[in-house]
Motif scaffolding. Structure first.
Motif, PDB file in Angstrom:
ATOM      1  N   ASN A 726       0.503  -1.318   0.015  1.00  0.00           N
ATOM      2  CA  ASN A 726      -0.305   0.458  -0.027  1.00  0.00           C
ATOM      3  C   ASN A 726       0.539   1.145  -0.005  1.00  0.00           C
ATOM      4  OD1 ASN A 726      -2.320  -1.389   0.428  1.00  0.00           O
ATOM      5  ND2 ASN A 726      -1.719  -1.989   2.232  1.00  0.00           N
ATOM      6  N   MET A 727       2.302   1.337   0.125  1.00  0.00           N
ATOM      7  CA  MET A 727       2.962   1.931  -0.356  1.00  0.00           C
ATOM      8  C   MET A 727       4.306   2.369  -1.891  1.00  0.00           C
ATOM      9  SD  MET A 727       4.429   4.240   3.167  1.00  0.00           S
ATOM     10  CE  MET A 727       2.568   3.798   4.065  1.00  0.00           C
ATOM     11  N   ILE A 728       4.364   3.236  -1.861  1.00  0.00           N
ATOM     12  CA  ILE A 728       5.703   3.735  -2.838  1.00  0.00           C
ATOM     13  C   ILE A 728       6.693   5.062  -2.569  1.00  0.00           C
ATOM     14  CG2 ILE A 728       5.901   3.957  -5.238  1.00  0.00           C
ATOM     15  CD1 ILE A 728       3.484   2.999  -6.016  1.00  0.00           C
ATOM     16  N   PHE A 729       7.323   4.874  -2.639  1.00  0.00           N
ATOM     17  CA  PHE A 729       8.249   5.856  -2.079  1.00  0.00           C
ATOM     18  C   PHE A 729       8.681   6.467  -3.482  1.00  0.00           C
ATOM     19  CE2 PHE A 729       7.665   4.459   2.223  1.00  0.00           C
ATOM     20  CZ  PHE A 729       7.397   5.016   2.913  1.00  0.00           C
ATOM     21  N   PHE A 730       8.865   8.038  -3.763  1.00  0.00           N
ATOM     22  CA  PHE A 730       9.901   8.280  -5.026  1.00  0.00           C
ATOM     23  C   PHE A 730      10.798   9.149  -4.272  1.00  0.00           C
ATOM     24  CE2 PHE A 730       5.595   6.843  -6.540  1.00  0.00           C
ATOM     25  CZ  PHE A 730       5.897   6.473  -7.683  1.00  0.00           C
ATOM     26  N   HIS A 731      11.619   8.600  -4.769  1.00  0.00           N
ATOM     27  CA  HIS A 731      12.585   9.637  -4.578  1.00  0.00           C
ATOM     28  C   HIS A 731      13.392  10.884  -6.039  1.00  0.00           C
ATOM     29  CE1 HIS A 731      13.925   8.416  -0.154  1.00  0.00           C
ATOM     30  NE2 HIS A 731      13.154   7.398  -0.993  1.00  0.00           N
ATOM     31  N   VAL A 732      12.774  11.936  -5.888  1.00  0.00           N
ATOM     32  CA  VAL A 732      12.743  13.312  -6.908  1.00  0.00           C
ATOM     33  C   VAL A 732      14.467  14.266  -6.451  1.00  0.00           C
ATOM     34  CG1 VAL A 732      11.572  14.466  -8.720  1.00  0.00           C
ATOM     35  CG2 VAL A 732      10.660  12.680  -7.234  1.00  0.00           C
ATOM     36  N   SER A 733      15.172  13.831  -7.323  1.00  0.00           N
ATOM     37  CA  SER A 733      15.908  15.124  -7.369  1.00  0.00           C
ATOM     38  C   SER A 733      16.253  15.703  -8.448  1.00  0.00           C
ATOM     39  CB  SER A 733      17.281  14.448  -7.609  1.00  0.00           C
ATOM     40  OG  SER A 733      18.307  13.357  -8.132  1.00  0.00           O
ATOM     41  N   SER A 734      16.233  16.641  -8.837  1.00  0.00           N
ATOM     42  CA  SER A 734      16.741  17.811  -9.873  1.00  0.00           C
ATOM     43  C   SER A 734      17.949  19.112  -9.556  1.00  0.00           C
ATOM     44  CB  SER A 734      15.773  18.515 -10.481  1.00  0.00           C
ATOM     45  OG  SER A 734      15.215  19.534  -9.842  1.00  0.00           O
ATOM     46  N   LYS A 735      18.227  20.278 -10.782  1.00  0.00           N
ATOM     47  CA  LYS A 735      19.129  20.867  -9.494  1.00  0.00           C
ATOM     48  C   LYS A 735      18.145  22.021  -9.977  1.00  0.00           C
ATOM     49  CE  LYS A 735      23.685  18.876 -12.078  1.00  0.00           C
ATOM     50  NZ  LYS A 735      24.085  19.615 -12.656  1.00  0.00           N
ATOM     51  N   ILE A 736      18.707  22.942  -9.160  1.00  0.00           N
ATOM     52  CA  ILE A 736      18.100  24.109  -8.801  1.00  0.00           C
ATOM     53  C   ILE A 736      18.193  25.394  -9.755  1.00  0.00           C
ATOM     54  CG2 ILE A 736      17.736  26.255  -7.188  1.00  0.00           C
ATOM     55  CD1 ILE A 736      18.479  24.218  -5.070  1.00  0.00           C
ATOM     56  N   SER A 737      19.303  25.032 -10.365  1.00  0.00           N
ATOM     57  CA  SER A 737      20.069  26.317 -11.235  1.00  0.00           C
ATOM     58  C   SER A 737      19.175  25.802 -12.598  1.00  0.00           C
ATOM     59  CB  SER A 737      21.593  25.832 -11.694  1.00  0.00           C
ATOM     60  OG  SER A 737      22.098  24.475 -12.605  1.00  0.00           O
ATOM     61  N   CYS A 738      18.638  24.773 -12.622  1.00  0.00           N
ATOM     62  CA  CYS A 738      17.802  24.748 -13.786  1.00  0.00           C
ATOM     63  C   CYS A 738      16.835  25.552 -14.068  1.00  0.00           C
ATOM     64  CB  CYS A 738      17.890  23.512 -14.662  1.00  0.00           C
ATOM     65  SG  CYS A 738      16.500  22.699 -15.802  1.00  0.00           S
ATOM     66  N   PRO A 739      15.756  26.417 -14.491  1.00  0.00           N
ATOM     67  CA  PRO A 739      14.757  26.745 -14.525  1.00  0.00           C
ATOM     68  C   PRO A 739      13.498  26.417 -14.679  1.00  0.00           C
ATOM     69  CG  PRO A 739      15.673  27.505 -15.902  1.00  0.00           C
ATOM     70  CD  PRO A 739      16.515  26.655 -15.846  1.00  0.00           C
ATOM     71  N   ASN A 740      14.018  25.258 -16.033  1.00  0.00           N
ATOM     72  CA  ASN A 740      12.427  24.174 -16.705  1.00  0.00           C
ATOM     73  C   ASN A 740      12.491  23.254 -15.275  1.00  0.00           C
ATOM     74  OD1 ASN A 740      12.599  26.158 -18.177  1.00  0.00           O
ATOM     75  ND2 ASN A 740      13.809  25.142 -19.347  1.00  0.00           N
ATOM     76  N   THR A 741      12.946  22.505 -14.013  1.00  0.00           N
ATOM     77  CA  THR A 741      12.854  21.921 -13.275  1.00  0.00           C
ATOM     78  C   THR A 741      12.549  21.605 -11.489  1.00  0.00           C
ATOM     79  OG1 THR A 741      15.161  21.534 -12.573  1.00  0.00           O
ATOM     80  CG2 THR A 741      14.032  19.863 -14.175  1.00  0.00           C
ATOM     81  N   ASN A 742      11.578  21.226 -10.821  1.00  0.00           N
ATOM     82  CA  ASN A 742      11.355  21.617  -9.589  1.00  0.00           C
ATOM     83  C   ASN A 742      10.508  20.231  -9.273  1.00  0.00           C
ATOM     84  OD1 ASN A 742       9.415  22.388  -7.027  1.00  0.00           O
ATOM     85  ND2 ASN A 742       9.889  23.545  -7.994  1.00  0.00           N
TER      86      ASN A 742
END
Length: 763
Positions: A726-742
């Motif tokens: 009943n559970m899934i963990f997502f670890h999402v990473s990106s770069k703060i310096s990229c304006p197109n990702t969050n």
């Protein structure tokens, strides 16, 4: 501490009064028993090597067979050897006839036994070349595959050691050029317009019809000669030759169980943690750890366990090397910028959690300050590799610095007693994100990033780890982490006031403070490395999405593979986020083959794009969307199976590229293929490889999993763990310096996509 212990066991000074000899009796005693422990392990390894050579035949079968042959020869009137024993008798002309016959019968029995063992092993190896069972629909295995499974189980033998199946595992095959070309063009078709696709198709035709044939011949020759045609080059060129910092760029992290906190005593949690890990190491050393079997039948390669402990990545100017030692009986502890050597065995026996707790508490109670430059030493492992390699050669080649650095590099692992507190707050996701960032990079000076792994215990007894990637892949560390969680929470436990169970041993070993003499030039290099690492860490946007709405239980009701379901949800989320598709990487293992590591599953396919477009943009009936969904999921599953069974394309093209560089051949096609950015890089962390955690009895003991830094400057890194039903963990990473990702917004889009696909399936 009451006193500063020296790391030196023996020293002397020459004075006008004579020679002043000083002994550290505690250290000498530890060295003595460490040596005994090392020799004991050598004997165990030799014995296990003999057993593995004979496996799957039990050693007792040799004596039974020879006794049977000798008995039949001496007491039966029939010659069951068809004259072979009489032939062997001729080799003993000087002995009495009866003695000759006994010896000849013995050697004949041994020869028959060896032939039986070889036949047994090579039959098993031949059976393991078959992978058709992987392509059977779930719950609908054909009769031939059922017979195959039964035969493999029969030939697997009983009570295998960790490395018993190594010689029976097949070699990774080299895919044909035609199959790689076909699969590659299919994978990039949805990402290119007609003009771009036509151009790349022509490049592919020129390569695979020309120089590719020459490169393929060299690669096939390497596959005949080496155990695995990919692994050594993958380790060297993808990991060890990289000159950029390994912190964030290569290392990955793992987190504690977050829904239960068994104690808030830092030293006690560290005691159970270290004890559980060292117990696992003893099972590896003694080879009593059971090899993993897919569906309890097909063995996986176990060679990656060899370097789990006592391993360090040593920096070099051009390339790093991996240092692995055996027979180590100490670990390194880092606390408030100070380094300690802690022995793990007393009289050759592993100490108990309570003993570890006492020593760790002694370190925490030590009021001494870090030596000059000591606090920033670990920053050298976080910065550029060339700078660290030169500093290591210049400032750590002799004297006390060499002795202390050697103690760290040859230790079982590094334990960090952190000063920060971490926790999980469902109302404030930033708390868990801060925990994850601490495990990924910390303060850039409080993790020894070169070690195979560094364990971290926070001030409020939350735990996690940071792992170096070159020596092995994440499932190996995930397995020992699963073992720790089960041992810590379900076996060892804690007293009512949070201490480790049991009593302190009568003879108390003490931590040994490592000494340093850091010159100002070395400190300047550490400062520079720290600035580089801090800039990298500051650019990491890391978010953990805790998905509790549903898990694999609901997904299975949709008659879809949970992994395929999640990968389709990631495709939907990325399309909604970026308005386009991208090259998508999903890691798959190749451990069905000897010394296998990983292969790439290209999750963005023609069928997945067709579903996503119809799902997000077009007016389609529910039945049409369901059909597109199931086709896309089946395509993904087949791609995953192909990757696992040696039919992947990316490792093949990588090795072709390496051969081209050795031959001095430039290939525009290979250069373009290997420079394509993976804007969506994904990986699934296995939750229960050994079924050690009883989630039915303890549903809160789900592992949170771990993650890694962003692979692309303008993309996402997504690691996920399917934790129970009943559970899934997502670890999402990106770069703060990229304006197109969050990362946080992308995590929300993944949750929305999961819910939308679930509704489509009617669940």
């Amino acid at each position: 501490m009451a006193e500063a212990h020296s790391a030196v066991a023996f020293s002397f000074n020459v004075t006008h009064e004579g020679v002043d000899v000083r002994y550290n009796h505690e250290a000498l005693r530890a060295v003595w028993f460490s040596g005994l422990h090392s020799w004991k392990l050598r004997f165990i390894r030799f014995k296990n090597r003999c057993v593995n050579i004979l496996y799957p035949a039990p050693p007792a079968s040799l004596f039974l067979l020879t006794a049977l042959v000798m008995g039949l020869q001496l007491y039966s009137e029939q010659d069951l050897s068809y004259g072979m024993i009489e032939f062997f008798t001729g080799f003993f002309p000087e002995c009495v006839h009866d003695s000759c016959e006994v010896m000849a019968a013995f050697f004949f029995g041994v020869a028959v036994w060896i032939l039986c063992v070889l036949l047994w092993r090579y039959t098993l190896k031949l059976l393991l070349l078959n992978h058709s069972w992987m392509y059977s629909p779930f719950g609908k295995m054909s009769l031939p595959n059922k017979l195959w499974v039964a035969l493999v189980k029969l030939l697997n033998g009983t009570n295998p050691l960790l490395y018993s199946f190594q010689s029976a595992l097949p070699k990774l095959p080299v895919p044909s050029l035609s199959s790689t070309k076909k699969r590659y063009l299919q994978s990039i078709r949805p990402l290119l317009n007609d003009v771009e696709y036509e151009r790349l198709s022509k490049l592919a035709e020129e390569f695979f019809g020309g120089i590719g044939n020459k490169l393929q011949r060299y690669l096939i020759l390497k596959s005949w000669w080496s155990t695995n045609y990919v692994t050594d080059w993958w380790e060297e060129y993808v990991y060890l030759r990289g000159r950029s910092p390994i912190m964030v760029n290569s290392n990955y992290y793992g987190l504690d169980v977050i829904f239960v906190q068994p104690t808030n005593r830092q030293a006690a949690r560290a005691g159970n943690l270290v004890y559980a890990f060292l117990q696992f190491r003893e099972r590896i050393d003694h080879e009593t750890l059971q090899p993993l079997l897919v569906n309890k039948t097909v063995p996986l390669d176990s060679v990656q366990y060899e370097r789990l402990f006592n391993t360090t990545r040593i920096p070099g100017v051009e390339t790093d090397v991996l240092l692995h030692v055996n027979g180590v009986s100490h670990i390194t502890v880092l606390s408030r910028g100070r380094y300690y050597k802690v022995y793990t065995h007393d009289h050759g026996h592993l100490m108990h959690p309570k003993d570890f707790e006492r020593m760790f508490q002694e370190i925490l109670d030590d009021k001494s300050s870090a030596l000059k430059g000591e606090e920033k030493l670990a920053a050298l492992t976080a910065g550029e590799r060339v700078a660290w390699a030169k500093a290591r050669k210049s400032f750590f080649a002799t004297g006390v610095n060499k002795a202390s650095l050697t103690a760290i590099e040859k230790s079982g692992f590094v334990l960090v007693l952190d000063e920060e507190c971490y926790d999980y707050n469902a109302e404030d996701p930033s708390e868990l994100n801060r925990f994850a960032k601490s495990m990924l990079h910390g303060k850039c000076l409080d993790r020894w990033f070169d070690k195979s792994f560094t364990l971290v215990v926070s001030a409020n007894a939350r735990v996690g780890f940071n792992a170096e990637h070159s020596w092995a892949d994440a499932p190996v560390v995930a397995q020992v982490w699963e073992e720790f969680v089960a041992t810590d929470l379900e076996i060892l436990g804690y007293t009512e006031d949070g201490h480790c169970q049991g009593a302190v041993s009568a003879r108390e070993l003490r931590p040994i403070r490592l000494q340093w003499d850091i010159p100002s030039e070395c400190l300047d290099v550490a400062e520079s490395s720290l600035r580089v690492a801090q800039a990298i860490a500051a650019d990491v946007d890391l978010h953990i999405q805790v998905h509790q709405e549903f898990g694999k239980g609901v997904i299975k009701k949709c008659r879809i593979s949970p992994d395929a379901f999640i990968q389709l949800a990631l495709q939907v989320a990325y399309f909604r986020d970026a308005g386009r598709f991208c090259l998508t990487y999903e890691a798959s293992m190749t451990r069905l083959f000897r010394e296998g590591r990983t292969e790439t599953v290209r999750s963005c396919t023609i069928d997945s794009c067709a579903f996503v477009r119809a799902f997000c943009e077009e007016e389609r009936s529910t039945e049409e969307l369901k059909q597109l969904l199931h086709v896309a999921c089946e395509t993904h599953q087949n791609g995953y199976r192909d990757a696992m069974t040696g039919k992947g394309i990316d490792r093949h093209m990588f090795c072709l590229y390496v051969v081209s560089k050795y031959l001095g051949v430039d290939s525009p096609f290979l250069s373009e293929v290997l420079s394509e950015p993976w804007r969506l890089s994904t990986s699934q962390t296995p939750h229960s490889q050994m079924n050690k955690i009883n989630l039915a009895l303890y549903p809160d003991h789900v592992c949170t999993g771990g993650g890694f830094g962003p692979v692309s400057d303008d993309g996402y890194g997504v690691s996920y763990i399917i934790a129970g039903e009943n559970m899934i963990f997502f670890h999402v990473s990106s770069k703060i310096s990229c304006p197109n990702t969050n990362s946080r917004e992308f995590g929300k889009k993944v949750v929305t996509a999961m819910a939308d696909i679930r509704r489509l399936c009617g669940q």
